[in-house]
Design a protein around this motif. Structure first.
Motif, PDB file in Angstrom:
ATOM      1  N   GLN A  92       0.803  -1.220   0.000  1.00  0.00           N
ATOM      2  CA  GLN A  92       0.000   0.000   0.000  1.00  0.00           C
ATOM      3  C   GLN A  92       0.840   1.275   0.000  1.00  0.00           C
ATOM      4  OE1 GLN A  92      -2.027  -1.977   3.278  1.00  0.00           O
ATOM      5  NE2 GLN A  92      -3.917  -0.980   2.613  1.00  0.00           N
ATOM      6  N   LEU A  93       2.080   1.216   0.487  1.00  0.00           N
ATOM      7  CA  LEU A  93       2.905   2.426   0.414  1.00  0.00           C
ATOM      8  C   LEU A  93       3.176   2.790  -1.039  1.00  0.00           C
ATOM      9  CD1 LEU A  93       4.543   4.730   1.530  1.00  0.00           C
ATOM     10  CD2 LEU A  93       6.460   3.155   1.868  1.00  0.00           C
ATOM     11  N   SER A  94       3.588   1.827  -1.841  1.00  0.00           N
ATOM     12  CA  SER A  94       3.830   2.121  -3.256  1.00  0.00           C
ATOM     13  C   SER A  94       2.551   2.556  -3.964  1.00  0.00           C
ATOM     14  CB  SER A  94       4.436   0.909  -3.959  1.00  0.00           C
ATOM     15  OG  SER A  94       5.808   0.759  -3.639  1.00  0.00           O
ATOM     16  N   LEU A  95       1.420   2.018  -3.563  1.00  0.00           N
ATOM     17  CA  LEU A  95       0.157   2.450  -4.154  1.00  0.00           C
ATOM     18  C   LEU A  95      -0.088   3.929  -3.855  1.00  0.00           C
ATOM     19  CD1 LEU A  95      -2.347   1.336  -5.713  1.00  0.00           C
ATOM     20  CD2 LEU A  95      -3.456   1.144  -3.479  1.00  0.00           C
ATOM     21  N   ASN A  96       0.172   4.355  -2.626  1.00  0.00           N
ATOM     22  CA  ASN A  96       0.037   5.774  -2.276  1.00  0.00           C
ATOM     23  C   ASN A  96       1.028   6.634  -3.053  1.00  0.00           C
ATOM     24  OD1 ASN A  96      -1.768   6.626   0.316  1.00  0.00           O
ATOM     25  ND2 ASN A  96      -1.185   4.467   0.446  1.00  0.00           N
ATOM     26  N   GLY A 142      -3.291   8.272   6.650  1.00  0.00           N
ATOM     27  CA  GLY A 142      -2.144   7.386   6.614  1.00  0.00           C
ATOM     28  C   GLY A 142      -2.065   6.578   5.335  1.00  0.00           C
ATOM     29  N   ILE A 143      -1.362   5.462   5.418  1.00  0.00           N
ATOM     30  CA  ILE A 143      -1.172   4.583   4.262  1.00  0.00           C
ATOM     31  C   ILE A 143      -2.428   3.786   3.955  1.00  0.00           C
ATOM     32  CG2 ILE A 143       0.129   2.549   3.475  1.00  0.00           C
ATOM     33  CD1 ILE A 143       2.575   3.728   4.904  1.00  0.00           C
ATOM     34  N   GLY A 144      -3.221   3.496   4.976  1.00  0.00           N
ATOM     35  CA  GLY A 144      -4.471   2.775   4.759  1.00  0.00           C
ATOM     36  C   GLY A 144      -4.474   1.352   5.266  1.00  0.00           C
ATOM     37  N   PHE A 145      -3.535   1.009   6.148  1.00  0.00           N
ATOM     38  CA  PHE A 145      -3.486  -0.349   6.677  1.00  0.00           C
ATOM     39  C   PHE A 145      -4.775  -0.727   7.400  1.00  0.00           C
ATOM     40  CE2 PHE A 145       1.186   0.784   6.948  1.00  0.00           C
ATOM     41  CZ  PHE A 145       1.529   0.089   5.812  1.00  0.00           C
ATOM     42  N   GLU A 146      -5.386   0.239   8.051  1.00  0.00           N
ATOM     43  CA  GLU A 146      -6.598  -0.047   8.819  1.00  0.00           C
ATOM     44  C   GLU A 146      -7.747  -0.491   7.918  1.00  0.00           C
ATOM     45  OE1 GLU A 146      -3.955   2.566  11.194  1.00  0.00           O
ATOM     46  OE2 GLU A 146      -4.622   2.533   9.105  1.00  0.00           O
TER      47      GLU A 146
END
Length: 389
Positions: free
Chosen positions: A325-329, A370-374
């Protein structure tokens, strides 16, 4: 404002799959939580991070070098000028104190894990999705509202026949992907061509299939495969030879007119620059796969993007490895060409937010800070106890 603690643990992501070079029977990754004294809705802001697949957990480096450096720093030295948020660039510099240049490998992964968690915390403190924060800071506020993604799979499994490979690829199409990737180089050329042709019957045309040799080939084998692959007109031919053999990559370009891809195993701006200088890559058709989570994080990735721009490359030619998800952001916030996706392997780390579908190989991002982990429940179930312990 300060970092209260940094916690890490090793998580297994083992499976029976293999590519042309390694198997994943003992694969692990590091998960970290950066806990701050900032409160949102009555709870401390916690940033989370992990390293991409293909490199092992970095617990020793994290515990012995990286985390102690940060925790021994004067808290104010890790903040922005206004003192209103953490400063990822200052934190990165602190992590790299007393590290000599060169030797980019395991330490780049350890730093990248912390860097991911720091950016997650920074965006949460500002109350914004990371991709929007990145667009505001580095792209005049312009963010892409959706990102191209392709489904990476097609590994060699024990007793997996061609029919099972076709079923796997059909499953990716059913999930909304129109471009898929499979492994080559783990069998002989004849068997790999049979596998490729079987997948083409499912996806319909070569421009919907990428192949990945994972650095297995010497020059002669890479050229032999190139000649055999050329008629298929594939989406790309990935990492034919050793990632640091720039001469091989440059020579291969003279034998293969179609798109090629490489870079996932280069872990610094300097190594990426050498690839651009000496690897013979063509900015009109080839793809760059640098993975920030393995290569010192987003702070270093920003330097890499600056280098690419100075050398006439568009950020749109970057489709990072890792499927996280970091690379997606980063792709949405900084205007990359897309992102890898692992819908079937490396779970729960592979894939994106649970409730956002892939549509015609594009995906949107969740509107959460944030990154969206939640927004990825099974992954957050692993992360959350580390942040609350």
């Amino acid at each position: 404002m300060k970092i209260v603690s940094i916690r890490e643990k090793t998580v297994p992501i083992s499976s029976a799959i293999r590519n042309a070079y390694i198997d994943f029977s003992a694969m692990t990754c590091s998960v970290v939580a950066v806990v701050t004294d900032v409160a949102r809705e009555g709870r401390p802001v916690v940033g989370y991070g992990f390293n991409s697949n293909g490199r092992y957990a970095q617990g020793c480096l994290l515990r012995e070098r990286v985390i102690p450096r940060l925790m021994s720093a004067e808290p104010a030295s890790l903040l922005n000028d206004a003192g209103t948020n953490l400063d990822p660039h200052r934190i990165w510099a602190r992590m790299m104190i007393n590290e000599k240049p060169g030797g980019h490998g395991e330490r780049s992964v350890a730093v990248g894990v912390i860097d991911m968690a720091v950016w997650d915390a920074v965006a949460k403190i500002e109350g914004k999705p990371l991709y929007r924060l990145l667009a505001e800071r580095y792209r005049n506020g312009q963010a892409d509202d959706r990102v191209f993604v392709y489904a990476a799979g097609g590994y060699y499994y024990p007793n997996k026949d061609v029919k099972a490979l076709q079923d796997e690829m059909k499953g990716y199409l059913d999930r909304g992907y129109r471009v898929v990737k499979m492994k080559i180089g783990g069998e002989d050329l004849g068997q790999d061509l049979r596998r490729i042709e079987a997948v083409l019957k499912i996806v319909g045309s070569g421009d919907r299939l990428a192949v990945d040799a994972n650095g297995r080939f010497d020059l002669d084998t890479a050229i032999t495969y190139a000649r055999a692959l050329a008629p298929y007109r594939l989406f790309w031919y990935e990492e034919a030879g050793d990632p640091l053999d720039y001469a091989l990559q440059a020579e291969l370009a003279g034998h293969y007119d179609g798109p090629m891809a490489t870079g996932e195993n280069l872990f610094s701006m300097q190594d990426a620059r050498n690839l651009i200088r000496y690897g013979g890559l063509r900015p009109d058709r080839d793809w760059l796969q640098f993975d920030c989570a393995l290569s010192y994080g987003l702070v270093e990735y920003l330097r890499t993007l600056e280098m690419l721009n100075a050398n006439g490359w568009s950020a749109r030619r970057c489709i990072p490895h890792g499927g996280h998800q970091l690379s997606l952001n980063i792709a949405a916030g900084l205007g990359l060409g897309g992102n890898e996706s692992y819908p079937g392997v490396f779970q729960p780390f592979g894939g994106f937010a649970d409730d956002i579908p892939v549509e015609d190989s594009y995906v949107r991002l969740p509107d959460v800070p944030g990154i969206g982990f939640e927004a990825k429940r099974e992954l957050y179930r692993i992360m959350q106890p580390l942040g609350e312990s």
